[in-house]
Each structure stands twice: as structure tokens, then as C-alpha cells.
Design an enzyme around this catalytic site. Sequence first.
Site, PDB file in Angstrom:
ATOM      1  N   ARG A  41       0.849  -1.196   0.000  1.00  0.00           N
ATOM      2  CA  ARG A  41       0.000   0.000   0.000  1.00  0.00           C
ATOM      3  C   ARG A  41       0.882   1.243   0.000  1.00  0.00           C
ATOM      4  O   ARG A  41       2.045   1.206   0.396  1.00  0.00           O
ATOM      5  CB  ARG A  41      -0.949   0.017   1.203  1.00  0.00           C
ATOM      6  CG  ARG A  41      -0.237   0.040   2.571  1.00  0.00           C
ATOM      7  CD  ARG A  41      -0.145   1.419   3.170  1.00  0.00           C
ATOM      8  NE  ARG A  41       0.637   1.451   4.390  1.00  0.00           N
ATOM      9  CZ  ARG A  41       1.908   1.809   4.425  1.00  0.00           C
ATOM     10  NH1 ARG A  41       2.566   2.107   3.321  1.00  0.00           N
ATOM     11  NH2 ARG A  41       2.543   1.849   5.582  1.00  0.00           N
ATOM     12  N   GLU A  47       0.020  10.013   8.616  1.00  0.00           N
ATOM     13  CA  GLU A  47       1.245   9.271   8.945  1.00  0.00           C
ATOM     14  C   GLU A  47       1.457   9.254  10.457  1.00  0.00           C
ATOM     15  O   GLU A  47       1.318  10.284  11.126  1.00  0.00           O
ATOM     16  CB  GLU A  47       2.432   9.957   8.255  1.00  0.00           C
ATOM     17  CG  GLU A  47       3.376   9.005   7.606  1.00  0.00           C
ATOM     18  CD  GLU A  47       2.716   8.101   6.565  1.00  0.00           C
ATOM     19  OE1 GLU A  47       2.341   6.961   6.949  1.00  0.00           O
ATOM     20  OE2 GLU A  47       2.582   8.491   5.405  1.00  0.00           O
ATOM     21  N   HIS A  48       1.757   8.057  10.964  1.00  0.00           N
ATOM     22  CA  HIS A  48       1.979   7.870  12.405  1.00  0.00           C
ATOM     23  C   HIS A  48       0.725   8.217  13.211  1.00  0.00           C
ATOM     24  O   HIS A  48       0.822   8.656  14.352  1.00  0.00           O
ATOM     25  CB  HIS A  48       3.189   8.681  12.894  1.00  0.00           C
ATOM     26  CG  HIS A  48       4.482   8.157  12.342  1.00  0.00           C
ATOM     27  ND1 HIS A  48       5.168   7.106  12.903  1.00  0.00           N
ATOM     28  CD2 HIS A  48       5.194   8.521  11.244  1.00  0.00           C
ATOM     29  CE1 HIS A  48       6.252   6.855  12.195  1.00  0.00           C
ATOM     30  NE2 HIS A  48       6.293   7.696  11.172  1.00  0.00           N
ATOM     31  N   ASP A  50      -1.979   5.790  12.928  1.00  0.00           N
ATOM     32  CA  ASP A  50      -2.717   4.527  13.142  1.00  0.00           C
ATOM     33  C   ASP A  50      -2.509   3.949  14.532  1.00  0.00           C
ATOM     34  O   ASP A  50      -3.457   3.539  15.193  1.00  0.00           O
ATOM     35  CB  ASP A  50      -2.420   3.497  12.034  1.00  0.00           C
ATOM     36  CG  ASP A  50      -0.979   3.032  11.931  1.00  0.00           C
ATOM     37  OD1 ASP A  50      -0.084   3.648  12.563  1.00  0.00           O
ATOM     38  OD2 ASP A  50      -0.725   2.041  11.208  1.00  0.00           O
ATOM     39  N   GLY A 141       8.618   1.722   2.840  1.00  0.00           N
ATOM     40  CA  GLY A 141       7.381   2.320   3.352  1.00  0.00           C
ATOM     41  C   GLY A 141       6.180   1.925   2.517  1.00  0.00           C
ATOM     42  O   GLY A 141       5.155   2.606   2.523  1.00  0.00           O
ATOM     43  N   SER A 143       4.947  -1.268   2.700  1.00  0.00           N
ATOM     44  CA  SER A 143       4.289  -2.371   3.397  1.00  0.00           C
ATOM     45  C   SER A 143       4.579  -3.756   2.874  1.00  0.00           C
ATOM     46  O   SER A 143       3.700  -4.619   2.862  1.00  0.00           O
ATOM     47  CB  SER A 143       2.779  -2.159   3.299  1.00  0.00           C
ATOM     48  OG  SER A 143       2.278  -1.911   4.522  1.00  0.00           O
ATOM     49  N   SER A 144       5.806  -3.982   2.461  1.00  0.00           N
ATOM     50  CA  SER A 144       6.138  -5.335   2.002  1.00  0.00           C
ATOM     51  C   SER A 144       5.991  -6.333   3.149  1.00  0.00           C
ATOM     52  O   SER A 144       5.545  -7.465   2.954  1.00  0.00           O
ATOM     53  CB  SER A 144       7.558  -5.379   1.462  1.00  0.00           C
ATOM     54  OG  SER A 144       8.469  -4.964   2.450  1.00  0.00           O
ATOM     55  N   ASP A 188      -1.524  -1.027   7.640  1.00  0.00           N
ATOM     56  CA  ASP A 188      -1.007  -1.790   6.500  1.00  0.00           C
ATOM     57  C   ASP A 188      -1.839  -3.036   6.233  1.00  0.00           C
ATOM     58  O   ASP A 188      -2.187  -3.340   5.087  1.00  0.00           O
ATOM     59  CB  ASP A 188       0.448  -2.205   6.755  1.00  0.00           C
ATOM     60  CG  ASP A 188       1.305  -1.022   7.121  1.00  0.00           C
ATOM     61  OD1 ASP A 188       0.808   0.113   7.019  1.00  0.00           O
ATOM     62  OD2 ASP A 188       2.464  -1.227   7.520  1.00  0.00           O
ATOM     63  N   LYS A 232      12.709  -2.130   8.938  1.00  0.00           N
ATOM     64  CA  LYS A 232      12.215  -2.094  10.310  1.00  0.00           C
ATOM     65  C   LYS A 232      12.947  -3.083  11.220  1.00  0.00           C
ATOM     66  O   LYS A 232      12.639  -3.184  12.401  1.00  0.00           O
ATOM     67  CB  LYS A 232      10.737  -2.411  10.368  1.00  0.00           C
ATOM     68  CG  LYS A 232       9.827  -1.323   9.954  1.00  0.00           C
ATOM     69  CD  LYS A 232       9.752  -0.209  10.978  1.00  0.00           C
ATOM     70  CE  LYS A 232       8.859   0.878  10.458  1.00  0.00           C
ATOM     71  NZ  LYS A 232       8.125   0.477   9.280  1.00  0.00           N
TER      72      LYS A 232
HETATM   73  P1  NG1 Z   1       5.822   1.243   6.897  1.00  0.00           P
HETATM   74  O1  NG1 Z   1       6.824   2.311   6.923  1.00  0.00           O
HETATM   75  O2  NG1 Z   1       5.189   1.043   5.571  1.00  0.00           O
HETATM   76  O3  NG1 Z   1       6.374  -0.042   7.457  1.00  0.00           O
HETATM   77  C1  NG1 Z   1       4.797   1.905   9.298  1.00  0.00           C
HETATM   78  C2  NG1 Z   1       3.814   1.080  10.108  1.00  0.00           C
HETATM   79  C3  NG1 Z   1       2.376   1.589   9.944  1.00  0.00           C
HETATM   80  C4  NG1 Z   1       2.309   3.093  10.212  1.00  0.00           C
HETATM   81  C5  NG1 Z   1       3.380   3.825   9.381  1.00  0.00           C
HETATM   82  C6  NG1 Z   1       3.466   5.307   9.684  1.00  0.00           C
HETATM   83  C7  NG1 Z   1       4.705  -1.203  10.274  1.00  0.00           C
HETATM   84  C8  NG1 Z   1       4.614  -2.604   9.801  1.00  0.00           C
HETATM   85  N1  NG1 Z   1       3.870  -0.310   9.711  1.00  0.00           N
HETATM   86  O4  NG1 Z   1       4.588   1.672   7.918  1.00  0.00           O
HETATM   87  O5  NG1 Z   1       1.522   0.890  10.829  1.00  0.00           O
HETATM   88  O6  NG1 Z   1       2.438   3.394  11.573  1.00  0.00           O
HETATM   89  O7  NG1 Z   1       4.674   3.278   9.616  1.00  0.00           O
HETATM   90  O8  NG1 Z   1       2.265   5.945   9.377  1.00  0.00           O
HETATM   91  O9  NG1 Z   1       5.489  -0.903  11.164  1.00  0.00           O
END
Ligand code: NG1
Length: 452
Positions: A41, A47-48, A50, A141, A143-144, A188, A232
Amino acid sequence: MNRVTTAGLTSAEEERASRLIDGFRTTTGRAAHSVVRAPGRVNLLGEHTDYNGLPVLPMAIDRSVLIAVAPRADRLVRLLNTDARYKPRQYALADSIPPSPSGDWSNYAKAAAQGLRRAYPMQIQHGADLVVDGNIPAGAGLSSSSALVVASALALLGVNDVDVPYDVLAELLPKAERYVGTLSGGMDQAASLLARAGNALRIDFFPLRVRTVPLPAGYRVVVCHSLVHAEKSGAARHAYNQRVIECRLVTRVLERLLGTSLPRGLSTLGDLVALFPNRSLLDFLPCLTAQVPDRPLDIREIAALIGTCPDRLRDACGGVAEEFVLLRRARHVFSEAERVNAAEEALRAGDTAAFGRLMDASHTSCRNDYDVSCPELEELIRIAKEAGAVGARLTGAGFGGCTVNLVAHADVPAFLTRVDRYFYRARLGGAGRVGEHRFLFTPHDGATVFRL
Ligand code: NG1
């Protein structure tokens, strides 16, 4: 080749699925029982928010994780990947599955398996052979990781003949994904499961609610990778988790300032503001501004603001840091959630310029108040604005990864030329790989399972 033609797959995905089914037979010696597709997605706004229980506005993309799967009579799960960088793994289904070392790809499949076993211990009995094929850039970012969690969960449910509604899974899987050590929210997984083609998806949390929001005709969503990988499993996880804790601390300070306390089990800013349904989110900022200094605070200062004992607070924070930023984090989260509300209104009213301004304001807030940008993202945003993007912002957690840009259809070629020349060519040199790092996305449907 066994060509798969199924509504819901792009032609590129049909091709990947067909190759995957053939590969499944070659590598496992068995016929696949089904193919699962879970998309990545891109988050357009919010952003930040959820993990604070506040809304987001993502859309699913046509990059996805596909899994070919067949059941096993025993409890073993054997995981293969078409990408040789991801080595074969196997584990036994159990209520507690020992994780592989941090960063190992199998942890996302294990997260799903453990989450499902705990939720449906009697029904999830069969292991499976899985072959995974993904084309969502990792650490971007997009969501893989959650797409892999969602696809693994659907694969395992399918071979065990367990039917779980997608909205139930969208609440279960974020908790399951915390297995990997990130305190992430639920955007995500919900986007990957519940998105609708042609639309963005507004998602509210606790309880989960979604509704489609139309995207403006005549504009394209262009995503550009900053070439900074924010995996991450590394430093980005620590920085992300620290933001989550900072928001929990803001909640506790605000509880005290408002003279209220959340019922047991509730802990987010969203839970707290829900106690005051007549106030707008920005109404909560003045009392914080009056009481909380605009600088990093140490545990003792924060404990004094909350009215608790510093040692207990330090333990509750898990020793992630000695200092925390509270005021600026609150300003970002409240203003960002309001921007999601305003963005939904702007999109429904067809006011694309207003939506673009909200994207720009979101980026400024992510940079100045949430400290999640980096020089490469800043440069991409600057170039995007010069190249005529209606709105441009970082997307996902930040610290690297991608920007998302809204660009008028007619301006896309010039936009790409400029980004290629001033960003990618400057960094990558030779023209060959320049086009690989920016993407034109159209909003896709959420996850699907095809029984073969
Ligand atoms: P990304 O960066 O796509 O991993 C992360 C969090 C989301 C959300 C966003 C910031 C994970 C798996 N996902 O997304 O839930 O908090 O950062 O909006 O950590």
C-alpha cells in the site's frame, strides 16, 4: 506453463502466478492448492496516526506478495522464496513459535502463524508448503512486510479450511505482526485486506471501520524511492518504537491535564479524545502547550507531569531512551488526523488543490514535529514541487523509503524527467537503472485467494 487468468490480478500478476504455480510443482513435487495475493500500500495521508487510533488514508498498489500453497498432514510449515536472497526456512506450527534472528524474512510468516494459532487453536492444525514471490520494494514504506503477513495468514487459513472475515483479520494481524518487535498500528494490514480498486480507503481504528474515498480523475499517484532503505529490523525500528512510546506518554500527560483517566486496557490518544466527543482534535493542544516544554524531556520531568514514579515510568518505557519529545509529537498527531478529515472532505468535493496542500502540510509536520524525514527525502520533495506536483510528502514510517506525489496526468512525463535527471541520475550515474525507483500506481483491490 499453466496460465492463471483471474479477475483481481493484473496481467503482470497473472504471469507471476502462472510461473509460481509451475515453480511450486518443480520445487515441492506437489500441486499447489491455492494462490494468495496480498498487495502493498501507499499511504496518501495520515502518517503515524494509526497506532494512536486515529485515521489514515492509504490505497493498495499493484505490487504484491503472491504465495502458492498446499496443505501438509503434519504441523510443519516449509517456506520457500523465488528470490534467492531469502533462504528456505521451516518451522512447526505452535502457539509459541521461536523467532529467527531479527530481520529474517521468515519472521513475518511466523508472526501470522502464531497469531492464527492463538486465535483459532482448534482449527489451525495443518502445516503447509509455501512458495513466496514478492515484488514490493523492501524498506520503502510500501508495506512489504505486512503484505507477507497477510498473504501467509490467508495461505494458512485456506489450507486449514478456516474462513475468517477480512475485517476480523485486519484487527488480528497487526497484533500478530508485533511478533517481529515493531509496535506498529493497523493501517497496512487493513489496507492490504480491505482496499478497493479505483479508490483510497479511509480507515478508522478501535473498532476498525473503513470507507472508500474517490481519487481525483486526471491525476496520478507517483511514488519515488529516496534510495535510503529504512528496514524495520534495524535502526528504523528503534526510532519508530520510540515515537509510539512518546505518543503513549503524551496520552498519560493529557489524561492528567484533563483530569480524567482512561478505562483499563485503553492507552491511545484516540481512546482519550473519544472521551470528549464535542472537542476537535486541535482543541487538545493549548493545554499541552501551556504545560509541556517544547524540548526533549527526561524521565523525571515526564514522571512529574504524569504524577508517577520515575523508576516505574522508566520500566514502562522499556529503556528505549532517556529523553522523549512530547509536545511536537502531539502537534503532529493531532494536526495529521485533522488533515485526514479535511482531505476526505476535499476529495469528496473534488478540490484537488486543497488535497495537495494537505499533503504538503503533512510532510512539513512529519519533518518538523515528528522528525522522520532525511536529507534525501527532502531533496526529492523539493524536486517534486519544482516539477509541478500538486502535493508531495514522505509516505510510510519515514527515515528513508519513499515519497508520494500527486501529479496532473499531463505533467507526469515532465515530472519523471526532472526527478530522473536531478535525483536518480545524480546518484546512480548510468541511465539503465534510473527508472527502477519511481512508480506510477493506480489504486488496487485488497487481498484475494484463488483456489486452484
Ligand atoms: P511502513 O513504513 O510502511 O512499514 C509503518 C507502520 C504503519 C504506520 C506507518 C506510519 C509497520 C509494519 N507499519 O509503515 O503501521 O504506523 O509506519 O504511518 O510498522
